[in-house]
Write a protein that holds these residues in place. Structure first.
Motif, short mmCIF file in Angstrom:
data_model
loop_
_atom_site.label_atom_id
_atom_site.label_comp_id
_atom_site.label_asym_id
_atom_site.label_seq_id
_atom_site.Cartn_x
_atom_site.Cartn_y
_atom_site.Cartn_z
N ALA A 49 0.83 -1.20 0.00
CA ALA A 49 0.00 0.00 0.00
C ALA A 49 0.87 1.26 0.00
O ALA A 49 1.92 1.30 0.64
CB ALA A 49 -0.91 -0.02 1.21
N LEU A 50 0.42 2.26 -0.72
CA LEU A 50 1.15 3.52 -0.82
C LEU A 50 0.45 4.61 -0.02
O LEU A 50 -0.78 4.75 -0.10
CB LEU A 50 1.25 3.96 -2.28
CG LEU A 50 1.89 2.96 -3.26
CD1 LEU A 50 1.85 3.52 -4.67
CD2 LEU A 50 3.32 2.65 -2.85
N ASP A 51 1.20 5.35 0.75
CA ASP A 51 0.64 6.48 1.50
C ASP A 51 0.72 7.78 0.71
O ASP A 51 -0.10 8.68 0.88
CB ASP A 51 1.39 6.65 2.83
CG ASP A 51 1.16 5.48 3.77
OD1 ASP A 51 0.03 4.94 3.78
OD2 ASP A 51 2.11 5.09 4.47
N VAL A 52 1.72 7.87 -0.17
CA VAL A 52 1.94 9.07 -0.96
C VAL A 52 1.59 8.77 -2.41
O VAL A 52 1.99 7.73 -2.94
CB VAL A 52 3.41 9.54 -0.85
CG1 VAL A 52 3.65 10.77 -1.71
CG2 VAL A 52 3.77 9.81 0.60
N SER A 74 0.36 13.48 -8.50
CA SER A 74 -0.72 14.26 -7.88
C SER A 74 -0.89 15.60 -8.59
O SER A 74 0.08 16.25 -8.96
CB SER A 74 -0.41 14.51 -6.40
OG SER A 74 -1.41 15.32 -5.81
N TYR A 87 -2.09 6.22 -7.71
CA TYR A 87 -1.32 5.35 -6.80
C TYR A 87 -0.94 4.10 -7.60
O TYR A 87 -1.80 3.30 -7.97
CB TYR A 87 -2.15 4.98 -5.57
CG TYR A 87 -2.44 6.17 -4.68
CD1 TYR A 87 -1.62 6.45 -3.58
CD2 TYR A 87 -3.51 7.02 -4.94
CE1 TYR A 87 -1.87 7.55 -2.77
CE2 TYR A 87 -3.76 8.13 -4.14
CZ TYR A 87 -2.95 8.39 -3.06
OH TYR A 87 -3.19 9.48 -2.25
N GLU A 123 1.08 0.72 -7.57
CA GLU A 123 1.86 -0.29 -6.86
C GLU A 123 2.84 -0.96 -7.83
O GLU A 123 3.81 -1.57 -7.39
CB GLU A 123 0.93 -1.31 -6.20
CG GLU A 123 0.12 -0.69 -5.06
CD GLU A 123 -0.72 -1.70 -4.30
OE1 GLU A 123 -0.65 -2.91 -4.63
OE2 GLU A 123 -1.45 -1.29 -3.38
N THR A 165 -8.12 -0.47 0.37
CA THR A 165 -6.86 0.21 0.70
C THR A 165 -6.88 1.68 0.33
O THR A 165 -6.40 2.54 1.09
CB THR A 165 -5.68 -0.48 -0.01
OG1 THR A 165 -5.58 -1.84 0.44
CG2 THR A 165 -4.37 0.25 0.27
N TYR A 166 -7.47 2.01 -0.83
CA TYR A 166 -7.36 3.37 -1.35
C TYR A 166 -8.66 4.18 -1.35
O TYR A 166 -8.63 5.35 -1.73
CB TYR A 166 -6.79 3.32 -2.78
CG TYR A 166 -5.37 2.82 -2.81
CD1 TYR A 166 -4.32 3.63 -2.41
CD2 TYR A 166 -5.08 1.51 -3.22
CE1 TYR A 166 -3.01 3.17 -2.41
CE2 TYR A 166 -3.78 1.04 -3.23
CZ TYR A 166 -2.74 1.87 -2.82
OH TYR A 166 -1.45 1.42 -2.82
N LYS A 200 -8.66 7.68 0.06
CA LYS A 200 -7.98 8.77 -0.65
C LYS A 200 -8.98 9.68 -1.38
O LYS A 200 -8.61 10.76 -1.82
CB LYS A 200 -6.98 8.20 -1.66
CG LYS A 200 -5.95 7.25 -1.07
CD LYS A 200 -5.07 7.94 -0.03
CE LYS A 200 -4.01 6.97 0.51
NZ LYS A 200 -3.16 7.61 1.54
N LYS A 253 -14.96 7.14 1.24
CA LYS A 253 -14.41 6.62 2.50
C LYS A 253 -15.38 5.71 3.26
O LYS A 253 -14.95 4.82 4.00
CB LYS A 253 -13.95 7.76 3.40
CG LYS A 253 -15.00 8.76 3.80
CD LYS A 253 -14.39 9.91 4.59
CE LYS A 253 -15.42 10.94 4.99
NZ LYS A 253 -16.38 10.43 5.96
#
Length: 337
Positions: free
Chosen positions: A2-5, A9, A98, A100, A321-322, A325, A330
């Motif tokens: 999983a990516l946080d950043v 963007s 995002y 992966e 997971t995303y 974002k 959400k």
């Protein structure tokens, strides 16, 4: 992983960039809704008044489109997608990606992929943003977008005047099994890939999603897994957060039924200001890791079922997971039908 950043963007922009992006994005949805109406009107006009020059003038754009080679559209694609108004489209949507697995990693892997895109929506503005971004990114597919990762499109889209050219800017190919098999079974050149984006659930998904849930049609869609196993390709799940919220459509009545049958939206849809233009919602593109399919030249039903189940689980994990974002997602749940 999983990516946080975000990998890319476009959350920051100026007011002029957002306004320009809105106008450029609106062109796509406006053409999408106006073209069938214009074509039907001009055909009726020619049939009723064949000697009236206005009738033939109205039909001229469609006739010119039919004569325009697809290869020319693909050749012009990088130039068109590189124009400043189109580069502002992701900024209007505060678009984020995002990855992966990155574009660069895909090209270096020596493999071909089916990128399973979910969900479809009225018009895939997330897909539009991705195409614009990767066509202009130095670490993206850049000028090879149409050649390396075209989108599989229904036959009606490939031949429909004007629409075939507008969508052809992003790279399209016939979605027939024979065509896909030939492409995926071809070894890619060094540093390249011969992959394809496939909207697995198709137009049907549009009519079942709502503010609380997202619906993807996947349970009975196993052909892409069988194809990948047979040709030695891998599959990558992609979730496009915002495809079902950027435009809303009439989901009942005869036009909705016709849309489901044709696989093309001919129903009423609306967005900002109640018009067929995109709402300023956040769009997020999330791409998971390859599932890791083996090469099975003659896969059995059990093989297909096994790897299809793995893909469904990977897609569900990607969504969960995303989804945070995108503020519109959400609290949403993903339902696989």
């Amino acid at each position: 992983m999983a990516l946080d950043v975000p990998t890319r963007s476009f959350a920051d922009s100026t007011a002029i960039e957002r306004h320009t992006g809105f106008l450029a994005a609106s062109l796509f949805s406006a053409i999408y809704v106006a073209t069938p109406l214009m074509l039907m009107g001009s055909i009726v006009s020619v049939a009723c008044r064949p000697r009236w020059w206005v009738s033939w003038a109205a039909l001229t754009p469609a006739l010119a489109s039919l004569a325009l080679p697809s290869a020319l559209v693909e050749m012009l694609s990088p130039t068109i997608l590189g124009l400043w108004p189109f580069r502002c489209v992701p900024k209007y949507f505060r678009y984020e990606e995002y990855h992966e697995i990155t574009d660069t990693e895909m090209r270096a892997s020596g493999k071909n992929y089916i990128l399973g895109a979910h969900p479809h929506g009225v018009f895939t503005f997330v897909g539009v943003c991705y195409a614009i971004v990767t066509a202009n990114a130095e670490d993206g597919f850049h000028r090879q977008l149409c050649k390396e990762v075209p989108t599989a499109a229904a036959t009606v889209i490939k031949v429909f005047p004007i629409l075939k050219d507008v969508l052809g800017i992003f790279g399209t190919m016939d979605a027939s099994g024979k065509t896909l098999s030939k492409r995926l079974g071809r070894p890619p050149a060094a540093g390249r890939t011969a992959s394809v984006i496939l909207y697995v659930g198709g137009m049907l998904e549009l009519f079942f999603s709502n503010p609380q849930t997202e619906v993807v049609f996947l349970t009975g869609r196993k052909g892409f897994i069988k194809l990948a196993l047979r040709e030695g390709a891998d599959v990558i799940p992609i979730y496009m957060f915002g495809n079902t919220t950027v435009l809303y459509a009439l989901t009942w009545g005869p036009l909705a039924a016709l849309s489901r049958k044709l696989g093309v939206s001919v129903t009423f849809f609306w967005g900002r200001f109640g018009l067929p233009v995109p709402s300023p919602v956040k769009l997020v593109y999330a791409r998971g890791r390859p599932v890791g399919l083996p090469h099975i030249p003659n896969p059995t039903a059990e093989d297909v079922d096994k790897w299809h189940a793995v893909y469904c689980e990977k897609l569900k994990q990607l969504f969960d997971t995303y989804k945070g974002k995108n503020p519109d997602y959400k609290d949403k749940q993903l339902i696989i039908k």
